[in-house]
Design an enzyme around this catalytic site. Structure first.
Site, PDB file in Angstrom:
ATOM      1  N   ILE A  78       0.856  -1.193   0.000  1.00 16.12           N
ATOM      2  CA  ILE A  78       0.000   0.000   0.000  1.00 16.12           C
ATOM      3  C   ILE A  78       0.889   1.239   0.000  1.00 16.12           C
ATOM      4  CG2 ILE A  78      -1.742   1.313   1.264  1.00 16.12           C
ATOM      5  CD1 ILE A  78      -2.724  -1.322   2.447  1.00 16.12           C
ATOM      6  N   HIS A  79       0.661   2.134  -0.941  1.00 18.06           N
ATOM      7  CA  HIS A  79       1.411   3.390  -1.027  1.00 18.06           C
ATOM      8  C   HIS A  79       0.432   4.560  -1.085  1.00 18.06           C
ATOM      9  CE1 HIS A  79       5.495   1.798  -1.663  1.00 18.06           C
ATOM     10  NE2 HIS A  79       4.888   0.815  -2.303  1.00 18.06           N
ATOM     11  N   ARG A  80       0.949   5.736  -0.777  1.00 14.12           N
ATOM     12  CA  ARG A  80       0.123   6.931  -0.861  1.00 14.12           C
ATOM     13  C   ARG A  80       0.099   7.395  -2.320  1.00 14.12           C
ATOM     14  NH1 ARG A  80       3.602  10.938   2.549  1.00 14.12           N
ATOM     15  NH2 ARG A  80       4.133  12.467   0.974  1.00 14.12           N
ATOM     16  N   GLU A 113       3.175 -10.916  -0.634  1.00 14.73           N
ATOM     17  CA  GLU A 113       2.292 -10.906   0.531  1.00 14.73           C
ATOM     18  C   GLU A 113       0.856 -11.335   0.220  1.00 14.73           C
ATOM     19  OE1 GLU A 113       5.712  -8.327   1.790  1.00 14.73           O
ATOM     20  OE2 GLU A 113       4.528  -8.553  -0.028  1.00 14.73           O
ATOM     21  N   GLU A 156      -1.352  11.510   8.057  1.00 22.45           N
ATOM     22  CA  GLU A 156      -0.663  10.227   8.196  1.00 22.45           C
ATOM     23  C   GLU A 156      -0.941   9.626   9.569  1.00 22.45           C
ATOM     24  OE1 GLU A 156       0.881   8.645   5.904  1.00 22.45           O
ATOM     25  OE2 GLU A 156       1.782  10.025   4.461  1.00 22.45           O
TER      26      GLU A 156
END
Length: 488
Positions: free
Chosen positions: A167-169, A232, A288
């Site tokens: 998961i990335h922004r 994953e 965040e």
């Protein structure tokens, strides 16, 4: 009723069958700051600005500017909900996750049409526009733009051919452009993009949104528990006892999660960096997990989007940022990583681990440790050192005895107040690389910090010395079932 969870829709159906775990609203909501502002009060919890609380997941059925779109938020913003979705006791989640890492079930390519490709929008279409196609919220008025916060980024290493999900922004920057932020040295897809850039190649990537929650939690494992080359998605396969189904993308040479609600296809462009707030000029990125709105990066990579595919009547899934949802996604895999490493080193001593909400799932862990013999005195501190090595972003570790509920911070602080002396039980390890999103990890806060992102890691040993256990016995109450007297 069939409560088997295989995708976002079956997860929502399960939550809808549980009292107080899911609510919906048909009242119009603006995705620009308002949606997150509402959920902050309803159920975000975690490190988000007060007042907040841990409450139900929520579906918004009427999103301004996106006719027919739905947005789901807070699916994992409760440890109790995560346990229900993974069919597990809430206190055993870390152990179950570790067993899944140790016994992976790799993903497979699905046969037949993929649900995520029921509707196809290609970037070559004249009316293609990410801003209109993807109802991504802008969580605060300060955000750089609309963010995809729960996109499962899937890519393949150009040398090894091994794939990974992370998961990335992701911020929508234009009709067919996304920015993606890679924390230097911390995520495997970042390493893939760097290698592709060295080779002068674009890196094909898919971003699957709205998936089985087992995939979302499993994707948050990091090295050394899941080293480069470990997919994953195999963790989610182990959790469900069957492989995750993938499909081939339509416009790039990559795969995506077949039953996702949305899939964004594209390529990471080499040699190009993007100013994250180039549209808003706000100076900020997005809220965040530590509870602060992070600064906009000038070094985001660029994804050139080639297509968006969806299910019919797709459901967007999002996360508020600093919330109990992040604690679940980041904290439970951290618990699993610590459990695995410490239990291997000293079997039977570590009873449980909790990565508390106040640390956002990353900064703080409570280790419940049982000293079995006089020679175990001091091993509790060794366990803390192993935890720091198992998960480098940890900053503070609390050590408690087996009679202290590690999941109850009031009980942990009770142990600190009655079993801890500051001059003897604080162990500091200065000058260690930690996490750049902690604003106190900066030279301005301490002369021991040489660079932003370095911290003083600290152990708070709140355990009783083995030879003094007889002096620290808690008041012993009769063990009875109150149901005879008090009906729930």
């Amino acid at each position: 009723m069939n409560n088997k969870v295989t995708d976002l829709r079956s997860a929502l159906a399960l939550l809808g069958s549980l009292p107080g775990q899911l609510i919906e609203t048909d009242v119009e909501v603006d995705p620009m700051a308002e949606l997150a502002g509402v959920y902050r009060h309803v159920g975000a919890g975690g490190t988000v600005m007060r007042p907040t609380k841990e409450g139900p997941a929520m579906i918004f059925n009427n999103v301004k500017g996106h006719p027919g779109a739905k947005v789901a938020i807070g699916l994992l913003a409760s440890r109790k909900r995560v346990a229900a979705l993974l069919d597990c006791d809430a206190r055993e989640l870390g152990k179950k996750m570790y067993q899944s890492v140790a016994n992976p079930v790799p993903p497979v390519l699905a046969e037949g049409p993929a649900p995520c490709q029921e509707v196809v929008h290609r970037a070559t279409d004249p009316d293609f526009d990410l801003f209109k196609l993807v109802p991504a919220p802008t969580n605060t008025p300060d955000d750089a733009g609309p963010y995809i916060t729960l996109g499962m980024c899937y890519a393949t290493h150009p040398d090894t051919g091994r794939s990974d999900v992370t998961i990335h922004r992701l911020c929508i920057q234009g009709r067919d452009e996304l920015s993606i932020f890679f924390t230097p040295g911390a995520r495997h897809i970042g390493a893939m993009a760097e290698r592709a850039e060295q080779l002068g190649q674009r890196l094909p990537i898919s971003i699957s949104i709205g998936v089985d929650p087992a995939i979302e939690i499993g994707s948050c494992f990091e090295a050394p528990t899941t080293p480069l080359g470990y997919d994953e998605l195999a963790v989610a396969g182990a959790l469900r006892g069957e492989p995750v189904q993938l499909c081939k993308c339509l416009t790039v040479n990559e795969k995506a999660i077949a039953n996702a609600e949305y899939v964004i296809e594209g390529e990471v462009v080499p040699g190009v960096r993007v100013q994250e707030d180039q549209n808003s000029h706000s100076g900020f990125a997005m809220p965040e997990f530590p509870g602060y709105t992070g600064p906009a990066s000038k070094d985001c990579w660029l994804i050139k989007v080639t297509a968006v595919t969806t299910r019919k009547d797709p459901i967007m899934q999002t996360c508020i940022g600093p919330s109990e949802e992040h604690v679940s996604m980041a904290g439970i895999p951290t618990e699993a990583s610590i459990w695995g490493m410490v239990d291997k080193a000293m079997p039977g001593r570590l009873q449980n681990v909790y990565c508390a909400s106040a640390g956002g799932g990353k900064y703080m862990a409570v280790l419940q440790f049982k000293k079995l013999s006089p020679s175990d005195e001091g091993r509790q501190r060794q366990a803390a050192l192993l935890a720091f090595s198992a998960f480098s972003e940890l900053k503070h570790i609390f050590l408690v005895d087996e009679d202290v509920d590690c999941f109850d911070m009031n009980d942990v602080l009770w142990a600190m107040n009655t079993r801890f002396q500051g001059d003897a039980d604080i162990i500091t390890i200065p000058g260690v690389r930690c996490h750049p999103l902690d604003p106190s990890n900066d030279p301005a806060c301490s002369p021991s910090i040489r660079d932003h992102g370095i911290a003083c890691k600290t152990i708070f040993d709140c355990t009783v010395p083995y030879d003094q256990k007889a002096r620290f016995v808690r008041a012993r109450f009769m063990d009875v079932d109150p149901a005879h007297w008090v009906k729930e």
